[in-house]
Design a protein around this motif. Structure first.
Motif, PDB file in Angstrom:
ATOM      1  N   ARG B  23       0.814  -1.217   0.000  1.00  0.00           N
ATOM      2  CA  ARG B  23       0.000   0.000   0.000  1.00  0.00           C
ATOM      3  C   ARG B  23       0.843   1.260   0.000  1.00  0.00           C
ATOM      4  NH1 ARG B  23      -2.438  -2.082   4.205  1.00  0.00           N
ATOM      5  NH2 ARG B  23      -2.003  -0.310   5.533  1.00  0.00           N
ATOM      6  N   THR B  24       1.892   1.318   0.796  1.00  0.00           N
ATOM      7  CA  THR B  24       2.600   2.583   0.992  1.00  0.00           C
ATOM      8  C   THR B  24       4.076   2.540   0.604  1.00  0.00           C
ATOM      9  OG1 THR B  24       3.263   2.052   3.261  1.00  0.00           O
ATOM     10  CG2 THR B  24       1.089   3.072   2.971  1.00  0.00           C
ATOM     11  N   GLY B  25       4.602   1.370   0.268  1.00  0.00           N
ATOM     12  CA  GLY B  25       6.004   1.294  -0.110  1.00  0.00           C
ATOM     13  C   GLY B  25       6.957   1.279   1.062  1.00  0.00           C
ATOM     14  N   ASP B  26       6.434   1.246   2.280  1.00  0.00           N
ATOM     15  CA  ASP B  26       7.288   1.288   3.469  1.00  0.00           C
ATOM     16  C   ASP B  26       7.530  -0.118   4.010  1.00  0.00           C
ATOM     17  OD1 ASP B  26       7.433   4.090   3.517  1.00  0.00           O
ATOM     18  OD2 ASP B  26       5.497   4.202   4.535  1.00  0.00           O
ATOM     19  N   PHE B 217       8.692  10.067   7.166  1.00  0.00           N
ATOM     20  CA  PHE B 217       8.374  11.178   6.289  1.00  0.00           C
ATOM     21  C   PHE B 217       9.605  11.646   5.518  1.00  0.00           C
ATOM     22  CE2 PHE B 217       7.742  15.549   5.160  1.00  0.00           C
ATOM     23  CZ  PHE B 217       6.420  15.628   4.792  1.00  0.00           C
ATOM     24  N   ARG B 220      10.828   9.371   2.756  1.00  0.00           N
ATOM     25  CA  ARG B 220       9.994   9.464   1.549  1.00  0.00           C
ATOM     26  C   ARG B 220      10.395  10.678   0.715  1.00  0.00           C
ATOM     27  NH1 ARG B 220       4.001   8.364   4.271  1.00  0.00           N
ATOM     28  NH2 ARG B 220       4.249   6.115   4.584  1.00  0.00           N
ATOM     29  N   VAL B 221      10.591  11.812   1.387  1.00  0.00           N
ATOM     30  CA  VAL B 221      10.971  13.024   0.658  1.00  0.00           C
ATOM     31  C   VAL B 221      12.341  12.834   0.003  1.00  0.00           C
ATOM     32  CG1 VAL B 221      11.580  15.460   0.905  1.00  0.00           C
ATOM     33  CG2 VAL B 221       9.556  14.541   2.082  1.00  0.00           C
TER      34      VAL B 221
ATOM     35  N   VAL C 164      -6.593   8.651   7.730  1.00  0.00           N
ATOM     36  CA  VAL C 164      -7.202   7.786   6.713  1.00  0.00           C
ATOM     37  C   VAL C 164      -6.452   7.916   5.388  1.00  0.00           C
ATOM     38  CG1 VAL C 164      -9.314   7.300   5.441  1.00  0.00           C
ATOM     39  CG2 VAL C 164      -9.434   7.870   7.878  1.00  0.00           C
ATOM     40  N   GLY C 166      -3.396   8.929   5.008  1.00  0.00           N
ATOM     41  CA  GLY C 166      -2.038   8.410   5.201  1.00  0.00           C
ATOM     42  C   GLY C 166      -1.984   6.893   5.148  1.00  0.00           C
ATOM     43  N   GLY C 167      -3.093   6.230   5.412  1.00  0.00           N
ATOM     44  CA  GLY C 167      -3.126   4.775   5.313  1.00  0.00           C
ATOM     45  C   GLY C 167      -3.338   4.279   3.899  1.00  0.00           C
ATOM     46  N   LEU C 168      -3.766   5.188   3.017  1.00  0.00           N
ATOM     47  CA  LEU C 168      -4.057   4.784   1.643  1.00  0.00           C
ATOM     48  C   LEU C 168      -2.855   4.885   0.725  1.00  0.00           C
ATOM     49  CD1 LEU C 168      -7.529   6.536   1.083  1.00  0.00           C
ATOM     50  CD2 LEU C 168      -7.097   4.099   1.437  1.00  0.00           C
ATOM     51  N   THR C 169      -1.840   5.653   1.113  1.00  0.00           N
ATOM     52  CA  THR C 169      -0.738   5.929   0.195  1.00  0.00           C
ATOM     53  C   THR C 169       0.526   6.295   0.966  1.00  0.00           C
ATOM     54  OG1 THR C 169       0.069   7.474  -1.471  1.00  0.00           O
ATOM     55  CG2 THR C 169      -1.579   8.304   0.015  1.00  0.00           C
ATOM     56  N   GLY C 170       1.680   6.165   0.342  1.00  0.00           N
ATOM     57  CA  GLY C 170       2.936   6.497   0.984  1.00  0.00           C
ATOM     58  C   GLY C 170       3.501   7.835   0.562  1.00  0.00           C
ATOM     59  N   PRO C 172       4.444  11.712   0.822  1.00  0.00           N
ATOM     60  CA  PRO C 172       4.631  12.594   1.979  1.00  0.00           C
ATOM     61  C   PRO C 172       3.409  13.463   2.218  1.00  0.00           C
ATOM     62  CG  PRO C 172       6.588  12.643   0.577  1.00  0.00           C
ATOM     63  CD  PRO C 172       5.547  11.840  -0.156  1.00  0.00           C
ATOM     64  N   LEU C 173       2.969  13.536   3.480  1.00  0.00           N
ATOM     65  CA  LEU C 173       1.682  14.150   3.819  1.00  0.00           C
ATOM     66  C   LEU C 173       1.860  15.207   4.899  1.00  0.00           C
ATOM     67  CD1 LEU C 173      -1.536  12.049   4.614  1.00  0.00           C
ATOM     68  CD2 LEU C 173      -1.012  14.222   5.704  1.00  0.00           C
ATOM     69  N   ALA C 200      -1.197   6.741  11.382  1.00  0.00           N
ATOM     70  CA  ALA C 200      -0.546   6.527  10.087  1.00  0.00           C
ATOM     71  C   ALA C 200       0.855   7.121  10.141  1.00  0.00           C
ATOM     72  CB  ALA C 200      -1.357   7.179   8.971  1.00  0.00           C
TER      73      ALA C 200
ATOM     74  N   VAL D 132      -7.953   2.945  11.398  1.00  0.00           N
ATOM     75  CA  VAL D 132      -8.310   3.714  10.207  1.00  0.00           C
ATOM     76  C   VAL D 132      -7.192   3.796   9.182  1.00  0.00           C
ATOM     77  CG1 VAL D 132      -9.992   5.107  11.434  1.00  0.00           C
ATOM     78  CG2 VAL D 132      -7.630   5.909  11.253  1.00  0.00           C
ATOM     79  N   ALA D 133      -5.964   3.481   9.571  1.00  0.00           N
ATOM     80  CA  ALA D 133      -4.873   3.535   8.600  1.00  0.00           C
ATOM     81  C   ALA D 133      -4.850   2.285   7.708  1.00  0.00           C
ATOM     82  CB  ALA D 133      -3.536   3.712   9.324  1.00  0.00           C
ATOM     83  N   GLY D 134      -5.757   1.351   7.952  1.00  0.00           N
ATOM     84  CA  GLY D 134      -5.877   0.184   7.075  1.00  0.00           C
ATOM     85  C   GLY D 134      -7.352  -0.076   6.798  1.00  0.00           C
TER      86      GLY D 134
END
Lengths: 227, 227, 227, 227, 227, 227, 227, 227
Positions: B23-26, B217, B220-221, C164, C166-170, C172-173, C200, D132-134
């Protein structure tokens, strides 16, 4: 009922302490918040009559109060930025306090501190707009900081300036948090906490926006350092 | 009752998310707080078996947990300062994050951030003990700050360091408040508020002592800046 | 007294930093809060004359200030929702920041973030009204979230949206709490705390209502990710 | 001095209310915090003798208290995760409460809620580890949520789960913040504020870690919904 | 750009969720705070056109908004005490919620709760001015409390009423703290904390002044209890 | 990597600033909190070797650290009440600071302030147990207060002592709130707020329990007042 | 529906408790905050008609309400400083309460306390402007303090006055914090905390600005002490 | 240096005020918190020798201190529930204070209040376990409440008991919040705020867990009411 106290003047709406100078060596001061313009004028006049030889200071004056003071007390000197006025001769400066401020919005508090210092007999060197996000301005005035007898450092937001200044010099430093900021600044609480937790030793703090209190303290230090 | 979910591994005491990378690449991470040493070992082992090709990270490990991990998972690499351990190959670094800390007491949080960055594929340049009360150390590393892809700035007490660093360079900056301090630091609240109110634009903040979150974080950046 | 500093312009009521771009690569910005409309116009004009080739941004403008800017600076471009104005050419967009907001009331902060990103050289994809109580809207834009170089997520009340997203994608947020809410929202404190405690990983936070700060940060990430 | 009250049993160290069932229809409960293991046993025994036909519940038991209860009251049933014990027959379930929890660390509170519901006559459907992160885990149980008579949603950190669950269904929802977290979670305050400010209508909240209170409430709703 | 979503209506200044009833069974609601009177009218009209068969509710309306709604939507029914309006037929009541309030100043919040309950299909029994400092009034309505399917208890200041009511009966109880008070009431925080710490089991709480949220919850409980 | 900095000594676990005296005129100080006894000894030894001609101060030493310092550094002088130690010659006193404390429980903080003042070159006059609830003791020492160059006033609980002392004399006054108290003292917060809001002008404040910081400041004032 | 309660008068907008005197021996009181001038007049008139033989008190009256009361109830007696009015004969004084205030700004709260005491049957001795920064005024009235049956001590800012007064005499003392102050006074919180943490034993405290509550309490003590 | 003060006894580690009775009429008291058992014994012995004719009270004694007092001062009388001890004859009771407590956990604070009242010359009527969630117990003791000269009402959690008791009678009432509770009780803050905001007039409050302070105050009221 007790006897009239010769150390106070009864104005009906207030009993004014006209004896403070004898106790602490400081001039008389009128705190304008919550007083009507006419009450400010009446107290200023009373204190000036008792002590014509030295300045009386009025702080936290509303625009209305400033206008009424200007109209009714033509000898008064107004400082609109500081929201303050003085009546009577300001003493010659003894010693120097550098009043340092972080941003343009901190100007009213810095001006209140500066005027208070002058009225209490200290000299003032103003150093403005030297926020920590632009260190070059601060480093350029390093010598002026080191030559002062006391520093008053005024900052809002994160209140970081006293820590940086306090690391540059060993001059006694009074930090003044201001209510400049929004959101999580919580009306100056953030700056206040920052200053109380300063990693630079020897930083002391006064209440939020209390330029007056810092000025009283710094003038005392400057006067006795230079005597 | 619902079907077993192929994206989780049920260990009895926990259902482990083994699908986060998709999902997130982590990489997968074990948060050690409140877990027994045996539970930490079990989750590390499970995650490592599912993903033997990339490192699993365990954070917030007690001294007991570190000892049990060392005993039961001889291939694990321990970082006692960061109170953390890794199992499996750490990726080659992509991009650079400068991890800057104010004082010696901030070392555990800075170390957690640094290790997290490495596990998440970023490179690290550690810059320690550059508190704002001693500007000369900070000014001496100005170039290293400017060359980084992202900055993680760790500080307790008044939390002023991110404001000063943020004024020196335009590199994206994540500030980490630490619980270092006493009295009116209120467990890191003072540093947190200071960072949220930073007068330097472009400063973002994570939770108190959250070196891990800042590291995720920043990595990722750094990765996407260098790709 | 120190020499005039070529890196500042003295306007009498303020010393304006005209050198920030050299230090951080960012455009000049006027923070309108607490300034009179005429002061805003004067600073905008000064900064624009020094840097006619790139946009100057003014934020936190009152309706009065917006009107005076429109009248006195006909070349300025106004954004009433963002309570902001720009003067000078906005750069071509580099990279993309998705600006995500939870509810209609969060629009001013989201708009301030979006305009700031554009002025700082980033591209913007606006995604509005995707609160967590209606997940279907959020799931429908999942691809747009994943394709961005950085996310700015704006929410008030409980501030749950960043967790929510942050759980869908990796990606930077940066989370921006807003002061939208009442009662126990305590002026945005609830949303701020929620975002700082996000489950997240890799969520960073700025001050309440600080769309500007999030925008500066996100634009830097987007620019260097796309270079 | 007043007469002995037939509605209370005087144990010397406490006067126990043995009349609550008549007033509210609920079973008797011993709150173990601050009581010695022997006191817990004495109160459990007294209440059981007065009401042998229905279960007595003891909550917040220390490991020591659990051990002493097991030794001295062999008929007691222990629930170590919930840190609780029961003595006497648990009623047949009426209606269903779905007890939903965000993470493994929330298990003790969720278990306390579940056991309380059973003792108070409700049925339980446990749904764990749906943070919620999943979102995929949560969406997978949507039907079970909608079929319940009441929901108890347990979460720490930012406390976002009730908002997301509350947006998926119109079933009455009681949110329980937990003290899981660190730093700016302030012992569960962050989760509590998040839940009180939920953007999903119809979410109610109980005290931090108060699985018992949520269970009493939810069981009442489930019982009367299914009657 | 994503496709238009059939579940929302785009009014330019807002995307209105017209699908909530399908998800949660609740009517549509317009939260008036921060919206212009014209926006309130536009949203009310749109929602009413989509769902002419059931009432739409608008809450937190300013006196101006109430007047404009009365002028532009002659079929709307106004409730000035509740600062609310409805448009469309209110459903027949199912079950009964007793709405209990402590003092005259709590009337707006109690009225908002009562209207919300009616719009959401529950019946209402109003019990006003039964503060804990005058127990005789409260004891006189004991039977009405016990006969309700759910209780909404509204109180400001110390927020003690829910504890007393909760000790009298086992009916599910939702407590609503109000911002009534001064000084150390801190805008309703005192009442909120009091309710969260209630010694009566089975008390749940909503945000300060959130009569709407309590009403949604209580109507759901009443409807399913009476079905 | 940057060059070794001649102004710091690298001990492996810390980089020690050995240049502070040159910048601020103050002696070197070791903050013992969070350091092992061996680390305290190592830093004390290093600093003493660099500056054998003036005292090094170590504060916040645990009983263990005090014992190890006594064992490993026989020339060190211990002050168990102040939880501190010094190594090297203490300078002759210049000027006088009156250290005033309210109650017996404030002794550790007052002792830390007194020792700090001596190490930083000031003279000390200790005035203990003069709480505001027994004014006669305070009035008896009025002359000693007026003769000092600076006052350090230490108090916990309500923190009223600085206001009363500040009204008696015009000597510069630094107030130190202590964490002495319980309940609503909130770890010294009550005393801190009381001091910040003092009605006596010219009172400045340091962090809770920060006898060290007050001592540094007061010694600077005393030294320059007496020069 | 329940029977009309003879102990209340239903005015449509409020049910007025006309039975309090029977329960507690106190006169009837109208709390004016949040009521329209006409409502205040109506309640005053109703209560006066039921109890023409003793005074009714109305507090927290706006200037508008004071004017309408003066116009519509010519027999009412107004106290503009206390923002209050009475209707009906005030009882002869029994016992004496000394009402002590720190500064001019505390006058409204002290006046509310004094009037409340008189209406509740106690006698009053007003002692104003005796702040702790000018001890001579306070020491001059020591005998008046000792001769009272109860003390009401009113102070804002740091709230130190009750501690000093409480150390001078053993008379029961009720402290009233006021919202006078700025910055870190946080609306009276600082004074409230100071009073709660008083080092003088036997100090009790009421809510911020609650002159009424202190007056009720003190009158009860004075009446029964003098009977 | 000043002369030895005949009103104090110097024990080396403390200067003991042996003159309080002359000033306030109260007995001497030793606050045990933070003192070693030997220090407690030494102060008790000194005070007893100076005033053998009346009791000395020691509060907040640890189990160790209680044991050492029992061993070294065989004439001392111990109250383990109150964590207190007395030495010397307790005066005959004058007047009556009803000490009312809400729950079993509040017993230590109620016991401290009761013993303090006795030592200060008042009589005591203990009324325990009358929480607001079980009104029948409270209503059963209504006459005992009305017959007292003063009430001390002890409660934790939401602190509602004083409001209910205060509505039943006009006897002067001192409320004592306790730290009993968890989560959002915040160490007694919730109970404290509840009591400060009581809707029953004439309720005064002391610090959290301050049974001693309430006892001193109530004994003074009872003594002078009965004289």
């Amino acid at each position: 009922m007790s006897e009239p106290d010769p150390r106070t003047a009864d104005l009906g709406f207030a009993r004014v302490d006209v004896d403070r100078a004898a106790r602490t060596g400081d001039p008389e001061v009128v705190y304008g918040e919550g007083k009507t313009p006419d009450q400010v004028v009446a107290i200023l006049r009373t204190l000036h009559e008792r002590h014509p030889d030295r300045a009386v200071l009025a702080t936290r004056l509303s625009p209305d109060a400033l206008a009424v003071v200007a109209r009714d007390l033509p000898d008064a000197v107004l400082d609109p930025v500081a929201r303050a006025a003085t009546l009577g001769p300001i003493p010659a400066p003894t010693g120097t306090v550098a009043v340092v401020s972080a941003g343009t919005s901190d100007a009213p508090v810095a001006a209140e501190a500066a005027l208070t210092i002058r009225v209490h007999g200290g000299g003032v060197d103003r150093i403005d707009d030297v926020g920590v996000a632009g260190l070059h301005r601060l480093l350029a005035v390093r010598d002026r900081l080191a030559e002062a007898d006391c520093l008053v450092v005024v900052a809002g937001m994160e209140g970081a300036l006293p820590s940086v200044v306090g690391g540059l010099t060993g001059v006694p430093l009074v930090a003044v948090p201001t209510s400049v900021g929004y959101g999580a600044s919580f009306g100056g609480l953030s700056a206040l906490l920052g200053m109380l937790n300063s990693c630079a030793p020897g930083v002391t703090v006064v209440n939020i926006d209390n330029g007056y209190g810092a000025g009283v303290f710094a003038a005392r230090v400057a006067r006795q350092s230079a005597r």
